[in-house]
Enzyme design. Structure first.
Site, PDB file in Angstrom:
ATOM      1  N   SER A  47     -12.729 -11.294  -0.032  1.00 43.36           N
ATOM      2  CA  SER A  47     -11.368 -11.853   0.100  1.00 43.36           C
ATOM      3  C   SER A  47     -10.318 -10.741   0.087  1.00 43.36           C
ATOM      4  O   SER A  47      -9.209 -10.927  -0.391  1.00 43.36           O
ATOM      5  CB  SER A  47     -11.094 -12.866  -1.019  1.00 43.36           C
ATOM      6  OG  SER A  47     -11.958 -13.972  -0.916  1.00 43.36           O
ATOM      7  N   SER A  82      -9.958 -16.575   0.792  1.00 41.70           N
ATOM      8  CA  SER A  82     -11.121 -17.301   1.327  1.00 41.70           C
ATOM      9  C   SER A  82     -12.089 -17.787   0.269  1.00 41.70           C
ATOM     10  O   SER A  82     -12.429 -18.969   0.221  1.00 41.70           O
ATOM     11  CB  SER A  82     -11.858 -16.417   2.333  1.00 41.70           C
ATOM     12  OG  SER A  82     -13.006 -17.085   2.814  1.00 41.70           O
ATOM     13  N   GLU A  83     -12.568 -16.878  -0.577  1.00 45.81           N
ATOM     14  CA  GLU A  83     -13.679 -17.250  -1.445  1.00 45.81           C
ATOM     15  C   GLU A  83     -13.287 -18.183  -2.576  1.00 45.81           C
ATOM     16  O   GLU A  83     -14.149 -18.859  -3.154  1.00 45.81           O
ATOM     17  CB  GLU A  83     -14.363 -15.988  -1.947  1.00 45.81           C
ATOM     18  CG  GLU A  83     -15.224 -15.414  -0.845  1.00 45.81           C
ATOM     19  CD  GLU A  83     -15.563 -13.957  -1.035  1.00 45.81           C
ATOM     20  OE1 GLU A  83     -16.762 -13.653  -1.099  1.00 45.81           O
ATOM     21  OE2 GLU A  83     -14.647 -13.126  -1.101  1.00 45.81           O
ATOM     22  N   GLY A  84     -12.024 -18.260  -2.880  1.00 48.09           N
ATOM     23  CA  GLY A  84     -11.598 -19.245  -3.862  1.00 48.09           C
ATOM     24  C   GLY A  84     -11.851 -20.663  -3.405  1.00 48.09           C
ATOM     25  O   GLY A  84     -12.019 -21.580  -4.225  1.00 48.09           O
ATOM     26  N   PHE A  85     -11.910 -20.876  -2.090  1.00 45.95           N
ATOM     27  CA  PHE A  85     -12.086 -22.218  -1.549  1.00 45.95           C
ATOM     28  C   PHE A  85     -13.554 -22.615  -1.403  1.00 45.95           C
ATOM     29  O   PHE A  85     -13.857 -23.697  -0.898  1.00 45.95           O
ATOM     30  CB  PHE A  85     -11.379 -22.328  -0.196  1.00 45.95           C
ATOM     31  CG  PHE A  85      -9.887 -22.196  -0.298  1.00 45.95           C
ATOM     32  CD1 PHE A  85      -9.153 -23.111  -1.027  1.00 45.95           C
ATOM     33  CD2 PHE A  85      -9.214 -21.144   0.307  1.00 45.95           C
ATOM     34  CE1 PHE A  85      -7.774 -22.995  -1.138  1.00 45.95           C
ATOM     35  CE2 PHE A  85      -7.838 -21.022   0.204  1.00 45.95           C
ATOM     36  CZ  PHE A  85      -7.122 -21.939  -0.521  1.00 45.95           C
TER      37      PHE A  85
END
Length: 958
Positions: free
Chosen positions: A711, A885-888
């Protein structure tokens, strides 16, 4: 071979061609005629990327044999409904509603929708969804919502209710575009089918190009190779060479990817990631040779003639099998468990006692599955020597320079002799981090000294490519009588498949995200990683975090229930506040958690009320539930992170931006454009998007901006772009404050191209790697915070779970491009729903295509999704932004599991939550029997406490 002459009316014109009626499909003919807007993804009629209209019917052209189509049948392809100069309303609407991400599936969706709107000019959203479900159109990037948006807008235009201008975002030159829905530069080409992806590139290469197919036995996952027989294959028509490990070694190739480690606790290992096997099969997807021929078909035929004799060895297909005391070493001389990382926080030695004496405590064992990435486009690679003699590899690289180094290592070449170019990419979500197939294609070009196109069918791709690493976790959590968390404990075992690289990094990520973002004052944990004979564990959005959340967010829900508290209120009480640290004993960089929960609370209360009212008013055959889960991630690669870009002034007074923001579908082109626009407009307010040309993802032309992972891209590229714009404008600036033109700079001998070179270490001195003795540290320069709510309906008769609604509140700093951010959110949510309910790559013989591996269809993903971006200011980030991105794709799958439990009282401990598992739990509950979905405590290789004590006695330094 007997050929046939055929005539079809294609896009309004009669087209006569010669074909093989027994082999050719409609898709292969269309593509050979140059209509490469028709994409072939799965090749088995599963994904719908190849959809065209045949005689007013949507068909999947990859499985429609040409011999079954009558002469003068009418075919309409994406090229026939519009072009970039005159797009169809569907093409235009898809661009402007952000329905285009990677774009590989887009022509199929548009052609499917084209026929829908011919039959129904005013469909409802649900009718659109039903149509795509019926015609098997699959998207892996968007979460489907924006695609339906695009169809609805196009329908309104076709009915005359709207114009093209009505749906286009309008801006004035003086308007700040940062955060606005700036469309992707490559979106229109993808919508019109004129963007060339990897197989399109291969089809259009010069006539002398050779074609390569991998020889993958796929008969065993663990065996000693006795003999490889290539004699029949070598005599097959058109064969140039059958390349074996012996051949590449004779040519000076090392035949292995780089060996590297992230942790001092990783046991030393040599280059075990061999690309062509000659001694041992260690995974189902292993390659034993490359068949190279003058055509793809002949290469495929030759590959099937290669024979292998082998001696079967025990197959350890999961972590629990590989760590048993009597399990053999998969890589001889190297223990299967090759790295263990501890976490000790607060009164770590007293955690067991604190839990046992607490007012409330819970425990459980949890498994997060081997999630396959299931990009619609599989893997495809081309290699050749360019005009400067560089061995060039065109592929789906998401880290150009790292892959260049990996390929050079495998080939025994100097890195300066290798060039890596990213093709337009039909999604990867992380699997493209691995350079195995890229190096294999490069080997074929090196040995034949000819251009080579490597072809990998979808069944080969799914066997060859890496997967999300599964993890087994035992955990305990305790709180006091008021519901304040006192202590947590966990023991984790990660299955990293056949190869080592990145496994030690991922288990460190698990340490960082267990119980995120709560305040847990006392914690004790151990994270382990082992080799198995399954698919190797590679990068996947979330990279270690979803495994930790599978355990952590389930325990939070279980403890709230045990304490008699509402799960929302329990979380609200325990989220970290200023002055409270994270699990790694350092402060969070920000504390938006309370404000985020305040935003979520009314949505939670409304959803809970709706579920309760439904359950009270109906017969109980379907029950609804609501589930919460926190998620999030960190941004960047730590103190070692760096990024370089370049900006050049052109003779026409406009600008070119050079970088390696590899666009995997997330919008690297749009991100680069918005940063460049924002940076240059500080000095030249009149600059427009049209004034900026992007040159991206080519190691020969672009400086190293780093990997499209962690991210980090928006953050790091933005930082470097600010520096590049400053360096260029400083050179352009005259003493009177005005700026030189290109001609004036050339006349004065001043360069017109400037780099911006950014390093994280030059900005902050508080970035410390996670140390190996107690798990302390903070290598992240920014954080992502995400809070999820899932609304589900459970059919009590079948156990089938349907996610009916999803809410997400996020804090990712200031929004850069809202369309790209929304796309990452919806896409991540859709992957997480699939992770929760259906996706799995466990059975290597059965899970050979995306449908068998559980890819979610449009009716599996809710249309009712709400995103709330807090849009705060990140103090460290470019323009106040962070990463996203990776939080989602972090904890949101657990929101679905928690909602199932709320609906029917059945907690699923081992992913995915299939109907069979849920039904078994419902039936057991009705009989007053224990939930059969609760596993016994996992044996992860040794006693948890003994192992931690042994590690404690052997401290290490970074």
């Amino acid at each position: 071979m007997k050929l046939s002459k055929k005539t079809l009316t294609i896009n309004g014109a009669d087209r006569t061609f010669v074909c093989d009626p027994d082999q050719d499909t409609l898709a292969s003919v269309l593509r050979r005629l140059g209509l490469t807007g028709t994409k072939v993804g799965c090749g088995t009629g599963v994904c719908g990327a190849c959809s065209v209209v045949l005689d007013d019917k949507v068909v999947r052209s990859c499985t429609r044999k040409i011999k079954g189509i009558k002469d003068f049948s009418k075919v309409v392809t994406i090229e026939g409904i519009g072009n970039p100069m005159n797009p169809h309303p569907l093409q235009y609407a898809f661009v402007h509603t952000a329905a285009i991400q990677c774009g590989f599936c887009s022509p199929g969706f548009i052609m499917s929708a084209y026929q829908l709107l011919k039959e129904n000019q005013a469909p409802s959203r649900e009718e659109v969804r039903d149509w795509f479900q019926k015609h098997r159109n699959i998207c892996r990037c968007t979460g489907y919502k924006q695609i339906v948006d695009g169809v609805m807008e196009a329908a309104a235009i076709l009915r005359g209710e709207k114009t093209l201008e009505d749906i286009r975002f309008k801006w004035e030159k003086e308007t700040d575009l940062y955060g606005k829905p700036l469309i992707r530069p490559n979106a229109l080409a993808k919508a019109c089918g004129v963007c060339d992806f990897g197989d399109d590139v291969a089809l259009k290469m010069p006539e002398e190009t050779l074609h390569a197919v991998l020889v993958m036995p796929r008969v065993t996952s663990h065996a000693n190779i006795i003999r490889i027989d290539t004699s029949e294959a070598e005599k097959a028509p058109g064969v140039v060479q059958i390349i074996t490990a012996k051949d590449v070694q004779k040519a000076g190739c090392k035949n292995a990817l780089m060996a590297y480690t992230f942790s001092p606790r990783t046991l030393p290992y040599d280059q075990v990631h061999k690309l062509i096997q000659d001694e041992k099969i260690i995974s189902w997807g292993n390659v034993i040779a490359i068949a190279v021929a003058d055509t793809k078909a002949r290469a495929q035929e030759a590959a099937e003639l290669v024979k292998m004799e082998y001696e079967q060895l025990p197959e350890y297909m999961n972590y629990l099998e590989a760590v048993l005391p009597d399990a053999m070493e998969i890589h001889p001389g190297m223990p299967n468990i090759y790295c263990q990382h501890p976490l000790r926080k607060g009164a770590a030695d007293d955690v067991a006692k604190l839990i046992e004496e607490a007012a409330f405590s819970v425990e459980g064992s949890f498994y997060s599955s081997r999630e396959p990435h299931l990009s619609i486009e599989g893997d495809t690679v081309q290699s050749y020597y360019d005009e400067d003699g560089l061995l060039t590899v065109q592929c789906k690289s998401m880290t150009n320079y790292f892959d260049r180094d990996d390929i050079a290592e495998a080939l025994g070449e100097e890195i300066e002799n290798i060039r890596v170019v990213e093709n337009p990419t039909g999604g990867s979500f992380g699997w493209a981090m691995n350079a195995g197939s890229y190096a294999l294609c490069a080997m074929a070009a090196k040995l034949t000294r000819m251009p080579v196109a490597l072809h990998i069918d979808y069944a080969q791709f799914i066997a060859l490519s890496g997967k999300r690493s599964p993890a087994y976790m035992n955990g305990r959590l305790a709180c006091d009588a008021e519901g304040k968390i006192l202590a947590g404990e966990f023991d984790a075992g990660m299955d990293h498949g056949a190869y080592h690289e990145m496994g030690d990094d991922k288990i460190i990520r698990m340490l960082r995200f267990i119980f995120y973002p709560y305040y847990v004052p006392n914690a004790l944990g151990l994270s382990r990683v082992a080799i198995t004979n399954h698919a190797f564990g590679t990068a996947y959005r979330g990279y270690g975090a979803p495994q930790a959340f599978t355990c952590g967010e389930a325990l939070i829900d279980m403890l709230a229930e045990k304490a008699g508290m509402d799960p929302f209120e329990f979380r609200y009480k325990n989220i970290a506040r200023p002055g409270q640290d994270n699990i790694n004993q350092v402060p969070f960089l920000e504390y938006p958690m309370e404000a985020m929960m305040d935003k979520m609370k009314p949505m939670y209360e409304e959803a809970k009320k709706k579920a309760e009212e439904f359950n009270a008013a109906t017969d109980g055959s379907v029950r609804k539930g609501v589930g919460l889960a926190w998620g999030g991630y960190t941004v960047g690669l730590g103190a070692v992170d760096e990024a370089s870009v370049a900006i050049e002034l052109r003779p026409d007074g406009k600008f070119t931006k050079y970088d390696t923001w590899q666009d995997q579908g997330q919008g690297g082109d749009a991100g680069s454009l918005i940063h460049t626009l924002q940076a240059l407009r500080q000095y030249f307010p009149q600059v427009t998007p049209e004034d900026i040309r992007l040159v991206q993802a080519d190691t020969k032309l672009c400086p190293n901006t780093g990997e499209s992972a962690g991210s980090r891209s928006h953050f790091a590229n933005g930082k470097a772009t600010i520096l590049a714009a400053k360096n260029l404008t400083d050179a352009m600036r005259k003493e009177d404050g005005t700026y030189r033109t290109y001609d004036e700079m050339a006349a004065e001998g001043i360069p017109t191209k400037y780099n911006g070179d950014w390093t994280a270490a030059s900005e902050w001195d508080d970035l410390v790697e996670i140390e190996p003795n107690e798990g302390m540290g903070n290598p992240a320069y920014a954080y992502i915070y995400t809070l999820f709510l899932a609304e589900v309906a459970v059919d009590m008769r079948t156990g089938k779970t349907t996610v009916e609604g999803f809410r997400c509140v996020d804090e990712v700093g200031k929004v850069g491009n809202v369309q790209s951010l929304d796309g990452q959110a919806y896409g991540g949510i859709s992957h997480s729903i699939g992770f929760a309910l259906s996706e799995d790559y466990e059975d290597v013989r059965k899970h050979t295509n995306m449908l068998a591996a559980g890819v979610p269809t449009i009716k599996d993903i809710p249309d009712d999704m709400t995103l709330i971006h807090m849009n705060g200011e990140n103090a460290r980030g470019p323009w106040g932004s962070s990463g996203c991105s990776e939080g989602f794709q972090s904890g949101n799958h657990v929101a679905v599991l928690n909602a199932i439990n709320h609906a029917c009282g059945v907690r699923i401990h081992e992913l995915p939550a299939t109907p069979e598992k849920v039904k078994a739990g419902i039936e057991a509950l009705a009989k007053g029997e224990p939930n059969p979905n609760v596993p016994e405590t996992y044996f992860l290789g040794s006693d948890f406490y003994d192992e931690l004590e042994a590690i404690k006695e052997k401290p290490m330094s970074l």
